[in-house]
Design a protein around this motif. Structure first.
Motif, mmCIF file in Angstrom:
data_model
loop_
_atom_site.group_PDB
_atom_site.id
_atom_site.type_symbol
_atom_site.label_atom_id
_atom_site.label_comp_id
_atom_site.label_asym_id
_atom_site.label_seq_id
_atom_site.Cartn_x
_atom_site.Cartn_y
_atom_site.Cartn_z
ATOM 1 N N LEU A 296 -12.202 -12.817 -8.455
ATOM 2 C CA LEU A 296 -13.190 -13.889 -8.289
ATOM 3 C C LEU A 296 -13.940 -13.571 -6.798
ATOM 4 O O LEU A 296 -14.866 -14.268 -6.358
ATOM 5 N N GLN A 297 -13.635 -12.071 -6.202
ATOM 6 C CA GLN A 297 -14.149 -12.024 -4.870
ATOM 7 C C GLN A 297 -15.565 -11.652 -4.649
ATOM 8 O O GLN A 297 -16.019 -11.585 -3.417
ATOM 9 N N LEU A 298 -16.033 -11.076 -5.705
ATOM 10 C CA LEU A 298 -17.572 -10.942 -5.413
ATOM 11 C C LEU A 298 -17.857 -9.726 -4.399
ATOM 12 O O LEU A 298 -18.962 -9.980 -3.531
ATOM 13 N N ARG A 299 -17.055 -8.601 -4.305
ATOM 14 C CA ARG A 299 -17.340 -7.790 -3.461
ATOM 15 C C ARG A 299 -18.693 -7.195 -3.556
ATOM 16 O O ARG A 299 -19.381 -6.426 -2.389
ATOM 17 N N PHE B 117 0.815 -0.988 0.076
ATOM 18 C CA PHE B 117 -0.086 -0.138 -0.036
ATOM 19 C C PHE B 117 0.819 1.329 0.036
ATOM 20 O O PHE B 117 0.566 2.252 -0.723
ATOM 21 N N ALA B 118 1.806 1.329 0.854
ATOM 22 C CA ALA B 118 2.829 2.429 0.858
ATOM 23 C C ALA B 118 3.430 2.540 -0.636
ATOM 24 O O ALA B 118 3.387 3.723 -1.038
ATOM 25 N N HIS B 119 3.810 1.557 -1.277
ATOM 26 C CA HIS B 119 4.444 1.739 -2.597
ATOM 27 C C HIS B 119 3.368 2.155 -3.470
ATOM 28 O O HIS B 119 3.607 3.308 -4.451
ATOM 29 N N THR B 120 2.176 1.634 -3.469
ATOM 30 C CA THR B 120 1.167 1.919 -4.307
ATOM 31 C C THR B 120 0.835 3.624 -4.078
ATOM 32 O O THR B 120 0.308 4.226 -5.042
ATOM 33 N N ASN C 60 -8.094 -0.941 3.119
ATOM 34 C CA ASN C 60 -8.975 -1.838 2.930
ATOM 35 C C ASN C 60 -9.307 -1.832 1.349
ATOM 36 O O ASN C 60 -9.629 -2.819 0.880
ATOM 37 N N GLY C 61 -9.273 -0.691 0.698
ATOM 38 C CA GLY C 61 -9.938 -0.723 -0.668
ATOM 39 C C GLY C 61 -8.521 -0.404 -1.751
ATOM 40 O O GLY C 61 -9.052 -0.061 -2.699
#
Length: 688
Positions: free
Chosen positions: A329-332, A140-143, A350-351
């Motif tokens: 595949l996760q169907l959030r 997440f930090a990189h992103t 989370n997102g």
């Protein structure tokens, strides 16, 4: 018979060639591009037969039988009990009262997608991973800075900066690449509070004070900017927030920071000049940056070093991966409106990624004990052992005791499994065909091939999840009868099938490697540029630039009681014979005389009157443990290093009985589990 597969005894995902005879495992070797004399041996893979055929393997489903322990059951009986409990919980308390906790045990990969799919279709957002104390927080930090987590290309680098990582113990293929680069003349800088093999061999070793990595990174940024070592063209065209970063870094000149982080200022300058002047250069960062209260900003600052020096997405630098097209595949979208996860206090974390989901594992314990934001009543633990691996394990124990129902899916009996109502025996990675998600991040795509039949009645994780889903009425969401069918469905957007992967065991390249992709597509950030200043973080109440408001006060647990707890304790190395708390029941992997010990610097040993082999008590405000002392100069004076992961072997050695989980990073929920103030006392014997 020889078969190509992937080893998942740890997270390195090494390609292997396995030899079997009449369905029985004989041996395996890592596939390496280097000559035999330059290859590293993995002790876990060498002991794979002992792990596979261990008499301690769980091979039949078990159901708690009152006070008499467990009774063996059929899979139909065990799964029916679990399904009935989940459906009852959904009706009585709501689906969100059910939580699925994933650990880092063998076969992390596609089972994460399947578990998320089941839980989301069931109506619960609470599939929780361990990423808040591992690389997902770093991801997440990189992103946040440049839209993805980079991959160091050590083999082609002229300079390698290793920061808080020791691939000799964690990723033999990556270690071989670093050693190859060294043979070809690459320079090596290591930032680590511990004298690792790489630190001893480095051109420059910065033995930093534990938990102070962010201050060093900011001092390096200040030095790079003030001496014009940065790539001005790239910074001007492809970054936002340079002036804000410059202003923040001005708080941390090397002369001001060096003494506080236990480093020689001239050595820091030498490291900066070497790294900034070498082209290309890469940074190999690791778990040493995790499990710190300042992990998020420290990692962001390290990421910005890549940016400033012009090493981002270049050959031999830090590569931005090319994601393989695949179905999520996760169907959030199946989560009912208004139902928040128990990790709701960390919305950005989370997102941030379409597949990672929720990763702040401490929230599971909060929701059980404190019932915030709502109570968790039923917990499924897949390949995890929180009674050993979570911080403040006494609190974890109280939480597990409070649960209405606990299911554990694992290869071996653990302290956590012993508390379960139902135990589901898992097959090992060698008894299981699956798509390893690591290869979806970047080509080549490879398949983990089942090479032997599951031992006893154990089952692959995918099969357990699919069978449970159907009992919950989710047949439409889980129509696949085999792992191969599910993999083909997931990879259809890439035009890759299991049959194709089996024809090419060395993998399929989804698309040719491209560098400096930002020229065509920009960066996957809100601005489309590298964000040295993040409006997104600012809008959520977080610092838009690392350390813009100065360093965190008391970044180490129990610092306010340092007068009573004067030593800085750190968790032990990741021994390459084990993965976290796993495989410590395998006799051929145990070396008791060196495994569980507390490393004490010779200066401190004299002060406390301790010699190697003495039994000592290590104590914090949370509790105490007992281990034998080992006098060693691998750590700095004033620091002790405590062996980690031995809680199943002996509760007296369980490091997390003395760690803290009260304070957490506000962005990613990381606790200071790796660094804490403590005190030691010599005792007469182990039980004294």
């Amino acid at each position: 018979m020889k078969t190509h597969s992937i080893c998942r005894l740890c997270s390195a995902c090494c390609p292997i060639e396995v030899e079997t005879e009449q369905g029985k495992w004989i041996s395996a070797r890592r596939k390496s591009p280097f000559p035999a004399e330059y290859q590293l041996v993995c002790p876990k893979l060498a002991a794979a037969a002992d792990i596979i055929y261990s008499p301690l393997r769980l091979t039949k489903p078990l159901i708690k039988d009152g006070n008499r322990g467990f009774r063996e059951a059929s899979w139909d009986q065990a799964l029916d009990v679990v399904a009935q409990r989940l459906l009852f919980c959904k009706e009585e308390y709501g689906a969100q009262s059910v939580c699925w906790l994933r650990g880092m045990a063998a076969d992390w990969g596609a089972p994460w997608d399947y578990a998320n799919r089941l839980m989301n279709a069931f109506g619960s957002p609470n599939t929780i991973g361990n990423g808040s104390i591992c690389f997902v927080g770093r991801d997440f930090a990189h992103t946040t800075v440049y839209g993805a987590m980079t991959m160091p290309q050590a083999m082609q680098a002229q300079c390698i900066l290793i920061w808080g990582k020791n691939d000799r113990d964690t990723a033999p293929g990556a270690a071989e690449a670093i050693l190859h680069a060294r043979r070809n003349g690459a320079k090596l800088i290591v930032v680590d509070p511990v004298k690792t093999g790489f630190a001893e061999a480095a051109d420059i070793w910065l033995q930093i004070k534990p938990a102070h990595d962010g201050l060093l990174a900011m001092a390096m940024i200040h030095e790079i900017i003030t001496h014009d070592f940065y790539d001005k063209d790239f910074v001007k065209e492809w970054t936002v927030g340079f002036e804000a970063l410059k202003q923040s870094a001005a708080q941390f000149p090397i002369e001001k920071v060096a003494a506080d982080i236990w480093l020689d200022p001239e050595l820091i300058r030498k490291a900066v000049r070497l790294y900034a002047s070498s082209k290309p250069a890469c940074i190999v960062d690791g778990n040493g940056l995790d499990m710190q209260l300042e992990s998020f900003d420290a990692t962001r600052a390290v990421a910005m070093l890549r940016v400033l020096t012009g090493n981002l997405d270049v050959s031999g630098g830090d590569f931005i991966p090319q994601t393989v097209p695949n179905r999520n595949l996760q169907l959030r979208n199946r989560i009912p409106e208004g139902v928040k996860p128990i990790t709701a206090d960390y919305p950005l974390f989370n997102g941030f990624h379409p597949n990672w989901g929720h990763q702040v594992q401490s929230c599971v314990i909060d929701a059980i004990l404190d019932e915030k934001p709502y109570p968790i009543k039923t917990l499924i633990i897949q390949s995890g052992n929180p009674l050993v691996t979570f911080m403040d394990t006494d609190r974890v124990g109280k939480a597990l005791e409070k649960l209405d129902f606990l299911v554990v899916n694992d290869l071996f009996m653990t302290r956590t499994a012993a508390m379960a109502d139902v135990i589901l025996p898992a097959a090992s990675c060698f008894e299981n065909t699956q798509l390893d998600r690591a290869f979806l991040r970047n080509s080549p795509v490879r398949i983990q091939e089942q090479v032997i039949a599951p031992i006893g009645e154990s089952r692959p994780n995918w099969q357990i999840t699919f069978d449970l889903a159907r009992r919950l009425g989710l047949e439409r969401e889980f129509p696949w009868q085999t792992a191969e069918e599910a993999i083909d469905y997931q990879l259809e957007p890439a035009g890759i099938t299991v049959a194709m992967l089996r024809e090419k065991p060395d993998g399929i390249i989804a698309e040719p490697v491209q560098y400096q992709k930002y020229h065509n597509h920009g960066f996957q950030t809100p601005s489309g540029k590298v964000e040295l200043y993040s409006e997104q973080l600012k809008n959520h109440g977080y610092d838009p630039v690392p350390y813009i408001n100065g360093p965190l006060q008391a970044p180490i647990s129990f610092m306010d009681e340092a007068d009573r707890y004067p030593l800085l304790g750190i968790s032990g190395a990741r021994n390459n014979r084990f993965t976290n708390s796993q495989y410590r029941v395998i006799p051929t992997l145990l070396q008791k005389e060196t495994d569980y010990a507390v490393d004490i610097h010779p200066t401190d040993a004299v002060k406390y009157g301790i010699v190697s082999g003495d039994w000592i008590k290590v104590e914090t405000p949370r509790g105490a443990i007992r281990m034998q002392a080992r006098i060693s100069d691998v750590i700095h004076s004033g620091v002790i290093r405590i062996a980690w992961g031995w809680g199943d072997h002996n509760p007296d050695y369980s490091l997390n009985r003395i760690t803290d989980d009260d304070r957490r990073n506000p962005v990613i929920g990381t606790s200071s589990g790796r660094n804490f103030m403590c005190r030691i006392e010599k005792v007469l014997c182990k039980a004294d």
